[in-house]
Design a protein around this motif. Structure first.
Motif, PDB file in Angstrom:
ATOM      1  N   SER A  44       0.620  -1.200   0.049  1.00 40.56           N
ATOM      2  CA  SER A  44       0.442   0.103   0.025  1.00 40.56           C
ATOM      3  C   SER A  44       0.728   1.335  -0.505  1.00 40.56           C
ATOM      4  CB  SER A  44      -1.404   0.037   0.822  1.00 40.56           C
ATOM      5  OG  SER A  44      -0.093  -0.345   2.562  1.00 40.56           O
ATOM      6  N   PRO A  45       2.005   1.653   0.875  1.00 41.47           N
ATOM      7  CA  PRO A  45       2.426   2.888   0.331  1.00 41.47           C
ATOM      8  C   PRO A  45       3.258   3.014  -0.737  1.00 41.47           C
ATOM      9  CG  PRO A  45       3.415   1.259   2.821  1.00 41.47           C
ATOM     10  CD  PRO A  45       2.659   0.131   1.454  1.00 41.47           C
ATOM     11  N   LEU A  46       3.677   1.603  -1.158  1.00 37.84           N
ATOM     12  CA  LEU A  46       3.996   2.145  -2.806  1.00 37.84           C
ATOM     13  C   LEU A  46       3.035   2.020  -3.441  1.00 37.84           C
ATOM     14  CD1 LEU A  46       6.312   1.390  -4.937  1.00 37.84           C
ATOM     15  CD2 LEU A  46       5.618  -1.545  -4.502  1.00 37.84           C
ATOM     16  N   VAL A  47       2.062   1.437  -3.703  1.00 39.87           N
ATOM     17  CA  VAL A  47       0.944   2.463  -4.648  1.00 39.87           C
ATOM     18  C   VAL A  47       0.720   3.450  -4.607  1.00 39.87           C
ATOM     19  CG1 VAL A  47      -1.254   1.624  -5.310  1.00 39.87           C
ATOM     20  CG2 VAL A  47      -0.179  -0.669  -4.465  1.00 39.87           C
ATOM     21  N   SER A  48       0.380   3.808  -3.066  1.00 38.90           N
ATOM     22  CA  SER A  48      -0.231   4.977  -2.621  1.00 38.90           C
ATOM     23  C   SER A  48       1.363   6.126  -3.450  1.00 38.90           C
ATOM     24  CB  SER A  48       0.279   5.566  -1.413  1.00 38.90           C
ATOM     25  OG  SER A  48      -0.009   7.038  -0.844  1.00 38.90           O
ATOM     26  N   ALA A  49       2.633   6.244  -3.781  1.00 38.39           N
ATOM     27  CA  ALA A  49       3.304   6.608  -3.604  1.00 38.39           C
ATOM     28  C   ALA A  49       3.164   7.317  -5.182  1.00 38.39           C
ATOM     29  CB  ALA A  49       4.969   6.133  -3.661  1.00 38.39           C
ATOM     30  N   LEU A  50       2.653   5.929  -6.572  1.00 41.14           N
ATOM     31  CA  LEU A  50       2.606   5.473  -7.702  1.00 41.14           C
ATOM     32  C   LEU A  50       1.594   6.009  -8.129  1.00 41.14           C
ATOM     33  CD1 LEU A  50       4.104   2.188  -7.883  1.00 41.14           C
ATOM     34  CD2 LEU A  50       5.439   4.357  -8.551  1.00 41.14           C
ATOM     35  N   GLY A  51       0.823   5.470  -7.118  1.00 48.85           N
ATOM     36  CA  GLY A  51      -1.351   6.480  -7.732  1.00 48.85           C
ATOM     37  C   GLY A  51      -1.572   5.552  -8.622  1.00 48.85           C
ATOM     38  N   ARG A  52      -1.418   4.318  -8.571  1.00 52.70           N
ATOM     39  CA  ARG A  52      -0.814   3.128  -9.552  1.00 52.70           C
ATOM     40  C   ARG A  52      -1.569   2.236  -9.389  1.00 52.70           C
ATOM     41  NH1 ARG A  52       3.013   5.993 -12.250  1.00 52.70           N
ATOM     42  NH2 ARG A  52       4.092   4.057 -12.276  1.00 52.70           N
ATOM     43  N   SER A  53      -1.852   1.622  -9.459  1.00 53.19           N
ATOM     44  CA  SER A  53      -1.056  -0.786  -9.367  1.00 53.19           C
ATOM     45  C   SER A  53      -0.172  -0.989  -9.825  1.00 53.19           C
ATOM     46  CB  SER A  53      -2.613  -1.213  -9.769  1.00 53.19           C
ATOM     47  OG  SER A  53      -2.847  -1.501 -11.233  1.00 53.19           O
ATOM     48  N   VAL A  54       0.101  -1.717  -9.016  1.00 58.43           N
ATOM     49  CA  VAL A  54       1.173  -2.428  -9.854  1.00 58.43           C
ATOM     50  C   VAL A  54       1.148  -4.165  -9.827  1.00 58.43           C
ATOM     51  CG1 VAL A  54       2.958  -1.050  -8.749  1.00 58.43           C
ATOM     52  CG2 VAL A  54       2.125  -2.994  -7.792  1.00 58.43           C
ATOM     53  N   THR A  55       1.603  -4.122 -10.788  1.00 55.50           N
ATOM     54  CA  THR A  55       2.103  -5.746 -11.377  1.00 55.50           C
ATOM     55  C   THR A  55       3.343  -6.964 -11.838  1.00 55.50           C
ATOM     56  OG1 THR A  55       1.808  -5.157 -13.631  1.00 55.50           O
ATOM     57  CG2 THR A  55      -0.259  -6.122 -12.415  1.00 55.50           C
ATOM     58  N   VAL A  56       3.147  -8.506 -11.626  1.00 56.27           N
ATOM     59  CA  VAL A  56       4.360  -8.977 -11.585  1.00 56.27           C
ATOM     60  C   VAL A  56       4.759  -9.256 -13.090  1.00 56.27           C
ATOM     61  CG1 VAL A  56       5.549 -10.933 -10.831  1.00 56.27           C
ATOM     62  CG2 VAL A  56       4.343 -10.283  -9.807  1.00 56.27           C
ATOM     63  N   SER A  57       5.997  -8.225 -13.280  1.00 58.61           N
ATOM     64  CA  SER A  57       6.244  -8.151 -14.491  1.00 58.61           C
ATOM     65  C   SER A  57       7.208  -9.458 -14.876  1.00 58.61           C
ATOM     66  CB  SER A  57       7.024  -7.275 -14.996  1.00 58.61           C
ATOM     67  OG  SER A  57       8.164  -6.892 -13.781  1.00 58.61           O
ATOM     68  N   GLU A  58       7.955  -9.255 -13.769  1.00 57.93           N
ATOM     69  CA  GLU A  58       8.841 -10.872 -13.925  1.00 57.93           C
ATOM     70  C   GLU A  58       9.304 -11.961 -12.305  1.00 57.93           C
ATOM     71  OE1 GLU A  58      13.292 -10.874 -14.599  1.00 57.93           O
ATOM     72  OE2 GLU A  58      12.801  -8.738 -15.165  1.00 57.93           O
ATOM     73  N   SER A  59       8.818 -12.889 -12.567  1.00 54.84           N
ATOM     74  CA  SER A  59       9.410 -13.945 -11.226  1.00 54.84           C
ATOM     75  C   SER A  59      10.542 -14.730 -11.149  1.00 54.84           C
ATOM     76  CB  SER A  59       8.338 -14.242  -9.995  1.00 54.84           C
ATOM     77  OG  SER A  59       8.140 -14.794 -10.899  1.00 54.84           O
ATOM     78  N   HIS A  60      11.894 -14.891 -10.110  1.00 57.84           N
ATOM     79  CA  HIS A  60      12.361 -15.902 -10.521  1.00 57.84           C
ATOM     80  C   HIS A  60      12.619 -16.769  -8.753  1.00 57.84           C
ATOM     81  CE1 HIS A  60      13.686 -14.236 -14.264  1.00 57.84           C
ATOM     82  NE2 HIS A  60      13.634 -13.002 -13.146  1.00 57.84           N
ATOM     83  N   LEU A  61      12.575 -18.180  -8.744  1.00 55.10           N
ATOM     84  CA  LEU A  61      13.232 -19.522  -7.880  1.00 55.10           C
ATOM     85  C   LEU A  61      13.691 -20.142  -8.047  1.00 55.10           C
ATOM     86  CD1 LEU A  61      12.048 -19.845  -4.730  1.00 55.10           C
ATOM     87  CD2 LEU A  61      11.007 -21.374  -5.527  1.00 55.10           C
ATOM     88  N   LEU A  62      15.147 -20.425  -7.122  1.00 54.10           N
ATOM     89  CA  LEU A  62      15.967 -20.670  -6.740  1.00 54.10           C
ATOM     90  C   LEU A  62      15.389 -21.682  -6.076  1.00 54.10           C
ATOM     91  CD1 LEU A  62      19.817 -20.675  -7.892  1.00 54.10           C
ATOM     92  CD2 LEU A  62      19.099 -22.094  -5.857  1.00 54.10           C
ATOM     93  N   HIS A  63      15.109 -23.197  -6.470  1.00 59.76           N
ATOM     94  CA  HIS A  63      15.268 -24.297  -5.349  1.00 59.76           C
ATOM     95  C   HIS A  63      14.960 -24.999  -5.805  1.00 59.76           C
ATOM     96  CE1 HIS A  63      12.890 -26.478  -1.891  1.00 59.76           C
ATOM     97  NE2 HIS A  63      12.271 -26.717  -2.654  1.00 59.76           N
ATOM     98  N   GLU A  64      15.867 -26.498  -5.033  1.00 63.32           N
ATOM     99  CA  GLU A  64      15.367 -27.866  -5.162  1.00 63.32           C
ATOM    100  C   GLU A  64      15.236 -28.605  -3.866  1.00 63.32           C
ATOM    101  OE1 GLU A  64      16.633 -28.999  -8.160  1.00 63.32           O
ATOM    102  OE2 GLU A  64      16.803 -27.092  -9.192  1.00 63.32           O
ATOM    103  N   ASP A  65      14.636 -29.500  -4.660  1.00 65.93           N
ATOM    104  CA  ASP A  65      14.210 -30.917  -3.058  1.00 65.93           C
ATOM    105  C   ASP A  65      15.435 -31.017  -2.597  1.00 65.93           C
ATOM    106  OD1 ASP A  65      10.853 -29.786  -3.108  1.00 65.93           O
ATOM    107  OD2 ASP A  65      10.749 -31.884  -4.698  1.00 65.93           O
TER     108      ASP A  65
END
Length: 512
Positions: free
Chosen positions: A448-469
């Protein structure tokens, strides 16, 4: 089939105004030393199918460019304390072969300052030069600085031009020796003696080129018996003449205790904060507003000791070979998660850590491995570095996380989840690690502080996970793509970011 894990709820708040500092891109630096197969059979292999006319492997160049290293420290490391830089200039066929006492090897000097700068031009990185204050003194440092940076008409600059470089190298950052607190260092000195020679050298170098930025040697580890007193004494001599003090630290899993290993970032943070406190104390005693910055110019996971506590890789048992296989650690998924957490820690201290050098780049405790005449491949540690270097821009922002703790034998209570964010003109990047060996984390980040500062919504544009069982899975010559990254389970609903973090995992989320 994936293992079932207990679930921990984790909450965080991303406020773009909770700033640490702007990010100096030199924090994404690297380190190349004349050690083992780093240069010869690493970056330089004439006759390799991918080698260019200068003998540099193009496949390695491509990987280093993808890694995204900004500044590269050279030529050492322990090697520099016995190095004569003049051996690496002039016609290659006339260069001497020398014994390297640091790594008990033979140095052919086929690659020196000019060749290395050519390679840097190809990978798009800047040179950070170390001078020998182990077996040499101020005069030799001045000769090198004049050769590299001066545009005056002198014997040294004429020789530089004759060697194919009419224009100066214009090296900005200079290290005043290497790990001079270490008894293993050729020319090891106590803090008082080193502080004096570093001060003399710094003053003289500034007389020749006032634009240089100078790094004085701090402790080669927080566990050194002289840590703290070394920094104070050295800075009392050099405070007015240098810009940075160095930190060096390496981490490894000991005794199969993965949970303790996953607390390594906390140790790094304590190291940084201790050195900052000492530097600022010296500033206070001098009634100065100047702030000494930190160059964390050696850091990595390095299996330096075996399970019995002895030293690994004893080069003295191998005679005086050229480019022996030394320190060729194979990194697994667990190492990469700890590595990613160390990068988070550096960003969390971006106000004072203005330069850092991953030690090292190719073959020697490295994110990139090569086989002579064969392939080059990415180790597991390649991924958190390359992704963070690409996504972390602008300014660093604190992201406090509430996710509970585990108890470290050495460090006390340690947060299970650690995070930092960066904010730039195009968006926000969140870097997060789950340090728990048993519990997955369901992370909810209040945007919410980020959305308020930007005055608009945000979305996930890319994501990365490093994990192995299998936390000990690794990339090898025979299976170079066993470990990689995949998309993280991350989404935004209104002003809440949800990220699923398996136990022992690192993730990067880009919001735009």
């Amino acid at each position: 089939m994936r293992k079932m894990q207990a679930m921990t709820d984790a909450t965080a708040r991303l406020d773009p105004y909770n700033e640490v500092s702007d990010i100096d891109r030199r924090i994404f630096g690297g380190f190349v030393e004349h050690l083992g197969r780093h240069i010869y059979d690493g970056i330089f292999e004439p006759g390799h199918p991918s080698a260019d006319a200068a003998g540099f492997r193009q496949d390695v160049i491509d990987l280093v460019k993808e890694l995204g290293v900004s500044t590269i420290r050279y030529p050492g490391g322990n090697f520099v304390s016995g190095y004569k830089w003049e051996d690496g200039i002039g016609p290659v066929e006339d260069r001497p072969r020398r014994l390297d006492l640091a790594w008990h090897s033979t140095e052919t000097n086929e690659v020196g300052l000019h060749e290395f700068q050519e390679w840097l031009d190809r990978v798009g990185s800047d040179l950070m030069m170390a001078v020998n204050l182990g077996t040499r003194d101020t005069a030799e440092a001045l000769d090198l600085l004049e050769y590299a940076n001066s545009d005056a008409d002198t014997t040294w600059t004429a020789q530089r031009a004759a060697n194919g470089r009419p224009d100066p190298f214009a090296v900005k950052m200079w290290c005043l020796g290497n790990e001079m607190d270490g008894p293993w260092q050729v020319g090891h000195r106590n803090a008082d003696d080193y502080g004096k020679i570093a001060m003399r050298t710094a003053k003289a170098m500034r007389m020749l080129d006032p634009s240089v930025e100078l790094v004085v040697c701090g402790s080669s580890g927080r566990g050194m018996p002289t840590f703290g007193s070394w920094e104070r004494t050295v800075l009392e001599h050099t405070f007015d003449d240098v810009d940075f003090i160095s930190c060096h630290s390496y981490y490894q899993e000991m005794g199969g205790n993965a949970q303790e290993f996953l607390a390594s970032g906390v140790d790094m943070a304590k190291f940084i904060e201790s050195v900052v406190a000492i530097a600022d104390t010296v500033a206070a005693t001098k009634k100065s507003d100047k702030r000494i910055m930190i160059s964390f110019d050696e850091w990595n996971v390095w299996y330096l000791h075996n399970e019995e506590g002895g030293q690994n890789d004893k080069p003295e048992e191998r005679g005086w070979p050229v480019a022996p296989r030394l320190l060729e650690d194979q990194y697994h998924a667990l190492d990469a998660v700890v590595f990613g957490d160390l990068m988070i820690t550096l960003l969390q201290h971006a106000d004072r850590v203005r330069s850092a050098s991953l030690a090292q780049l190719v073959n020697v405790i490295a994110p990139i491995m090569t086989e002579p005449g064969g392939i080059a491949w990415k180790q597991t540690t390649f991924f958190p570095f390359s992704i963070t270097s690409r996504l972390a821009n602008g300014r660093a922002v604190r992201v406090p996380v509430d996710a509970g703790t585990f108890t470290s034998e050495k460090l006390g209570e340690v947060a299970k989840v650690n995070a930092v964010a960066t904010v730039d003109d195009e968006g926000v990047s969140l870097f997060v690690v789950n340090r728990s060996t048993t519990d997955a984390a369901d992370l909810k980040v209040d945007l919410s502080p980020l959305v308020s500062a930007l005055g608009r919504s945000v979305t996930v544009s890319e994501s990365h996970l490093l994990h192995e069982d299998d936390i000990y899975a690794a990339n090898t010559l025979t299976d170079p793509e066993r470990v990689g990254v995949r998309a993280a389970d991350a989404s935004v609903d209104g002003s809440t970011l949800s990220v699923s973090l398996p136990a022992v995992s690192w993730a990067a989320i880009r919001l735009s």
